[in-house]
Design a protein around this motif. Structure first.
Motif, PDB file in Angstrom:
ATOM      1  N   UNK A 420      18.443 -12.241 -39.231  1.00 31.95           N
ATOM      2  CA  UNK A 420      17.654 -11.740 -40.356  1.00 31.95           C
ATOM      3  C   UNK A 420      16.480 -10.893 -39.880  1.00 31.95           C
ATOM      4  N   UNK A 421      15.824 -11.348 -38.814  1.00 33.99           N
ATOM      5  CA  UNK A 421      14.661 -10.600 -38.315  1.00 33.99           C
ATOM      6  C   UNK A 421      15.067  -9.231 -37.781  1.00 33.99           C
ATOM      7  N   UNK A 422      16.182  -9.191 -37.038  1.00 38.39           N
ATOM      8  CA  UNK A 422      16.647  -7.900 -36.516  1.00 38.39           C
ATOM      9  C   UNK A 422      17.092  -6.997 -37.661  1.00 38.39           C
ATOM     10  N   UNK A 423      17.767  -7.574 -38.654  1.00 39.38           N
ATOM     11  CA  UNK A 423      18.219  -6.780 -39.798  1.00 39.38           C
ATOM     12  C   UNK A 423      17.034  -6.169 -40.533  1.00 39.38           C
ATOM     13  N   UNK A 424      15.995  -6.971 -40.749  1.00 38.42           N
ATOM     14  CA  UNK A 424      14.805  -6.464 -41.440  1.00 38.42           C
ATOM     15  C   UNK A 424      14.142  -5.356 -40.628  1.00 38.42           C
ATOM     16  N   UNK A 425      14.053  -5.538 -39.323  1.00 32.38           N
ATOM     17  CA  UNK A 425      13.463  -4.513 -38.458  1.00 32.38           C
ATOM     18  C   UNK A 425      14.296  -3.235 -38.498  1.00 32.38           C
ATOM     19  N   UNK A 426      15.607  -3.372 -38.371  1.00 29.31           N
ATOM     20  CA  UNK A 426      16.480  -2.196 -38.311  1.00 29.31           C
ATOM     21  C   UNK A 426      16.434  -1.392 -39.598  1.00 29.31           C
ATOM     22  N   UNK A 427      16.305  -2.065 -40.734  1.00 27.09           N
ATOM     23  CA  UNK A 427      16.264  -1.356 -42.009  1.00 27.09           C
ATOM     24  C   UNK A 427      15.022  -0.485 -42.158  1.00 27.09           C
ATOM     25  N   UNK A 428      13.990  -0.746 -41.377  1.00 29.40           N
ATOM     26  CA  UNK A 428      12.794   0.096 -41.428  1.00 29.40           C
ATOM     27  C   UNK A 428      12.965   1.355 -40.583  1.00 29.40           C
ATOM     28  N   UNK A 467      25.108  -5.735 -37.631  1.00 29.21           N
ATOM     29  CA  UNK A 467      25.896  -4.509 -37.756  1.00 29.21           C
ATOM     30  C   UNK A 467      25.051  -3.431 -38.435  1.00 29.21           C
ATOM     31  N   UNK A 468      24.993  -2.266 -37.796  1.00 31.28           N
ATOM     32  CA  UNK A 468      24.142  -1.169 -38.247  1.00 31.28           C
ATOM     33  C   UNK A 468      24.997  -0.068 -38.867  1.00 31.28           C
ATOM     34  N   UNK A 469      24.617   0.392 -40.066  1.00 29.74           N
ATOM     35  CA  UNK A 469      25.287   1.514 -40.737  1.00 29.74           C
ATOM     36  C   UNK A 469      24.283   2.651 -40.884  1.00 29.74           C
ATOM     37  N   UNK A 470      24.634   3.820 -40.369  1.00 33.71           N
ATOM     38  CA  UNK A 470      23.736   4.978 -40.446  1.00 33.71           C
ATOM     39  C   UNK A 470      23.874   5.689 -41.786  1.00 33.71           C
ATOM     40  N   UNK A 471      22.943   6.578 -42.057  1.00 33.05           N
ATOM     41  CA  UNK A 471      23.008   7.403 -43.267  1.00 33.05           C
ATOM     42  C   UNK A 471      24.250   8.298 -43.231  1.00 33.05           C
ATOM     43  N   UNK A 472      24.711   8.756 -44.391  1.00 33.37           N
ATOM     44  CA  UNK A 472      25.854   9.676 -44.425  1.00 33.37           C
ATOM     45  C   UNK A 472      25.598  10.924 -43.586  1.00 33.37           C
ATOM     46  N   UNK A 473      26.631  11.353 -42.849  1.00 36.59           N
ATOM     47  CA  UNK A 473      26.601  12.564 -42.030  1.00 36.59           C
ATOM     48  C   UNK A 473      25.571  12.499 -40.918  1.00 36.59           C
ATOM     49  N   UNK A 474      25.167  11.308 -40.544  1.00 38.09           N
ATOM     50  CA  UNK A 474      24.300  11.114 -39.379  1.00 38.09           C
ATOM     51  C   UNK A 474      25.146  10.477 -38.284  1.00 38.09           C
ATOM     52  N   UNK A 475      25.169  11.099 -37.106  1.00 38.47           N
ATOM     53  CA  UNK A 475      26.018  10.607 -36.020  1.00 38.47           C
ATOM     54  C   UNK A 475      25.231  10.532 -34.718  1.00 38.47           C
ATOM     55  N   UNK A 476      25.706   9.702 -33.813  1.00 39.27           N
ATOM     56  CA  UNK A 476      25.151   9.651 -32.462  1.00 39.27           C
ATOM     57  C   UNK A 476      26.109  10.418 -31.568  1.00 39.27           C
ATOM     58  N   UNK A 477      25.826  11.705 -31.390  1.00 34.63           N
ATOM     59  CA  UNK A 477      26.759  12.608 -30.717  1.00 34.63           C
ATOM     60  C   UNK A 477      26.004  13.878 -30.349  1.00 34.63           C
ATOM     61  N   UNK A 478      26.654  14.760 -29.609  1.00 33.58           N
ATOM     62  CA  UNK A 478      26.049  16.039 -29.278  1.00 33.58           C
ATOM     63  C   UNK A 478      25.934  16.936 -30.502  1.00 33.58           C
ATOM     64  N   UNK A 479      25.202  18.048 -30.354  1.00 32.09           N
ATOM     65  CA  UNK A 479      24.939  18.920 -31.499  1.00 32.09           C
ATOM     66  C   UNK A 479      26.102  19.869 -31.782  1.00 32.09           C
ATOM     67  N   UNK A 480      27.153  19.825 -30.963  1.00 32.80           N
ATOM     68  CA  UNK A 480      28.355  20.618 -31.246  1.00 32.80           C
ATOM     69  C   UNK A 480      29.547  19.682 -31.401  1.00 32.80           C
ATOM     70  N   UNK A 481      30.512  20.099 -32.221  1.00 37.64           N
ATOM     71  CA  UNK A 481      31.720  19.309 -32.412  1.00 37.64           C
ATOM     72  C   UNK A 481      31.563  18.205 -33.438  1.00 37.64           C
ATOM     73  N   UNK A 482      32.703  17.650 -33.849  1.00 37.22           N
ATOM     74  CA  UNK A 482      32.739  16.632 -34.892  1.00 37.22           C
ATOM     75  C   UNK A 482      32.924  15.231 -34.313  1.00 37.22           C
ATOM     76  N   UNK A 483      32.574  14.240 -35.111  1.00 34.74           N
ATOM     77  CA  UNK A 483      32.685  12.840 -34.716  1.00 34.74           C
ATOM     78  C   UNK A 483      33.260  12.052 -35.902  1.00 34.74           C
ATOM     79  N   UNK A 484      33.487  10.767 -35.707  1.00 39.65           N
ATOM     80  CA  UNK A 484      34.053   9.901 -36.737  1.00 39.65           C
ATOM     81  C   UNK A 484      33.681   8.461 -36.413  1.00 39.65           C
ATOM     82  N   UNK A 485      34.057   7.532 -37.281  1.00 38.57           N
ATOM     83  CA  UNK A 485      33.796   6.121 -37.024  1.00 38.57           C
ATOM     84  C   UNK A 485      33.200   5.375 -38.202  1.00 38.57           C
TER      85      UNK A 485
END
Length: 543
Positions: A420-428, A467-485
């Motif tokens: 719970x503590x990590x979840x609360x921190x991550x949501x900020x 488990x962490x869910x990012x905002x739509x169309x936000x990825x951890x990847x380089x600035x070129x090319x597409x990603x998924x997951x």
């Protein structure tokens, strides 16, 4: 009078009896095709550029499910291939990612790695692979059992996981491409001790070398109006070439780009795979008798091209136009080798892909890039400050946080409280959209939304604790090319086409999900469903 009534009743029911499908009329061969990183809208975007023998043949003469989705996340290659053929999700078949942290072995493991077997066809360790981490059977496994192992199964792909997981545990063979200096198809001692003659003959034919030629667009590049400009800042390209624009001289670029591995990042990789699949049909005599055989074909080049150039590139458009011709080549060969109407094909994808976020931002659409290393460190620092210890978290990977339960127990720290503590921190944290905890997933039965997708991807034994869910169309990847997951529609919405023996002509916009494929093919064959299935039979697809 009674005799006349009886005769009339018998005559009434005769047509119905004749209309029933004779079990012996099963297809001689089922071909399961997976196109790696194929968005559904590629069918509609590039439709005008397809000829009549490939995608259009499957769409117009077969059955198209136009609202087909993955019903779990993460939408990655290994879970995708496993889910398609097992008829269930990672929570049951156990392939939770391409690789994941194994809390029992205290290390990261790869989905198909198996050091108890050895390579066949190469001196490298790239053949030390098997399906042993997949917990459940596939539809092809069930067909093998049903036919007393007479029905064969062969899996082929450029990627090891794309060949191994679809073919299942009992396959006669699975083959994948060994690039670099070799340019050969290889396998594992899990299946055999040496390559069959037809494989060694194919490898010695130098077919791979024949594709080391310039890659230019199949059609006039000026007609490729379904994609962005050839020169832009959103594409990666190849080492040794300053700009990612056509043409690409593979013969001159291969030495700086992994030797034969460069073929994977071009449509020629798909062409090579079709060549090999046709050799497999002949070499293994697939579809030659009344016991149904399986051929699984996973096209990987589409994924490599997407990651490199992005989903809006001229390169991805040309790759799909060329794949369409290769599909036509495969279907025409099946007509001749197995017989028109004697085989069944299904085609889908293991995941789709997002537009390059930097491109979306240029079009004023919310998107961005997430620094996962910085986030991981922030979580570690937060926990260390809150508890005065730096050993409570054992691993952070795949947007999951894994606890060290031994340390928690020794220090009487409540796991749910830490979650719970990590979840609360991550949501900020900026760009984090949602957070779920192990306790939520174990105690709740979600029936819709992102929560259900996370739960369907959660393996109680193998998955993490937060488990962490990012905002739509936000990825951890380089600035070129597409990603998924992710669980967003740009990653979950993929084609699903059925064609051939036992398949109706038509389409539906009703929602279907990936696990429905294996159960539908099982119903078509009249065999037991895979032993962990969760999908439904798409009865509207079947005659």
């Amino acid at each position: 009078m009674k005799k006349l009534v009886l005769i009339a009743l018998i005559l009434t029911f005769i047509p119905v009896a004749r209309a029933q499908k004779d079990p012996s009329e099963k297809p001689k061969l089922v071909v399961g095709i997976v196109v790696d990183q194929m968005r559904y809208d590629y069918l509609t975007r590039f439709y005008a550029k397809f000829d009549d023998n490939g995608f259009k043949r499957l769409i117009n003469d077969g059955f198209s499910c136009n609202n087909n989705h993955f019903n779990y996340m993460p939408t990655l290659t290994a879970p995708g291939h496993a889910s398609i053929f097992t008829g269930t999700t990672p929570r049951t078949h156990g392939i939770i990612s391409n690789d994941w942290y194994n809390k029992f072995e205290k290390k990261s493991v790869y989905c198909a790695e198996d050091h108890s077997v050895h390579s066949v066809g190469t001196e490298t360790a790239d053949g030390e692979m098997s399906p042993h981490r997949m917990k459940t059977t596939t539809v092809s496994d069930q067909n093998r059992l049903h036919t007393q192992m007479r029905g064969k199964t062969i899996g082929v792909s450029l990627k090891d996981r794309g060949a191994i997981l679809p073919a299942g545990h009992s396959a006669n063979g699975a083959y994948w491409f060994q690039g670099r200096e070799e340019g050969n198809f290889i396998t594992s001692s899990y299946y055999m001790d040496k390559l069959p003659t037809w494989v060694t003959s194919f490898n010695s034919s130098a077919k791979a070398k024949s594709y080391m030629r310039p890659w230019k667009t199949l059609l006039d590049i000026n007609t490729y109006t379904e994609s962005g400009p050839d020169l832009n800042v959103f594409e990666g390209g190849f080492e040794g070439k300053k700009t990612a624009v056509f043409p690409y001289d593979l013969g001159g670029l291969n030495s700086a780009n992994g030797g034969y591995d460069i073929l994977k990042v071009t449509p020629y990789g798909n062409s090579l795979l079709v060549d090999f699949a046709l050799a497999a049909i002949d070499g293994e005599q697939l579809g030659a008798d009344m016991d149904t055989d399986f051929l699984t074909v996973s096209f990987s080049s589409t994924d490599y091209v997407g990651h490199n150039f992005g989903v809006n590139s001229k390169e991805i458009e040309d790759t799909y136009i060329r794949l369409d011709r290769d599909l036509g080549r495969l279907l025409n060969a099946l007509d001749k080798k197995v017989g028109a109407g004697q085989y069944t094909v299904f085609l889908t994808a293991d995941h789709a892909g997002v537009h390059v976020p930097s491109y979306l931002k240029s079009a004023k659409i919310p998107a961005g890039y997430f620094d996962s290393d910085a986030f991981d460190q922030a979580v570690q620092d937060f926990v260390s400050t809150a508890y005065g210890r730096d050993d409570l978290i054992e691993n952070i990977s795949n947007y999951q946080v894994f606890f060290s339960y031994k340390v928690l127990e020794e220090n009487k720290i409540d796991a749910e409280e830490l979650q719970k503590k990590i979840a609360h921190f991550a949501l900020q944290y900026e760009q984090v959209n949602k957070v779920y905890t192990r306790a939520q997933l174990e105690q709740s039965g979600f029936t819709s939304g992102m929560e259900q997708l996370v739960e369907n991807g959660f393996d109680q034994k193998r998955s993490g604790d937060v488990f962490i869910i990012l905002d739509p169309a936000v990825i951890s990847y380089g600035v070129t090319g597409s990603m998924h997951g992710t669980g967003y529609s740009y990653d979950t919405h993929v084609p699903l086409l059925f064609y051939g023996n036992g398949i109706k002509q038509g389409k539906t916009y009703a929602k279907t999900v990936i696990p429905d494929i294996a159960t539908t093919i099982s119903a078509l064959l009249g065999i037991e469903f895979p032993n962990g299935f969760s999908g439904e039979v798409l009865s509207e697809v079947l005659k």
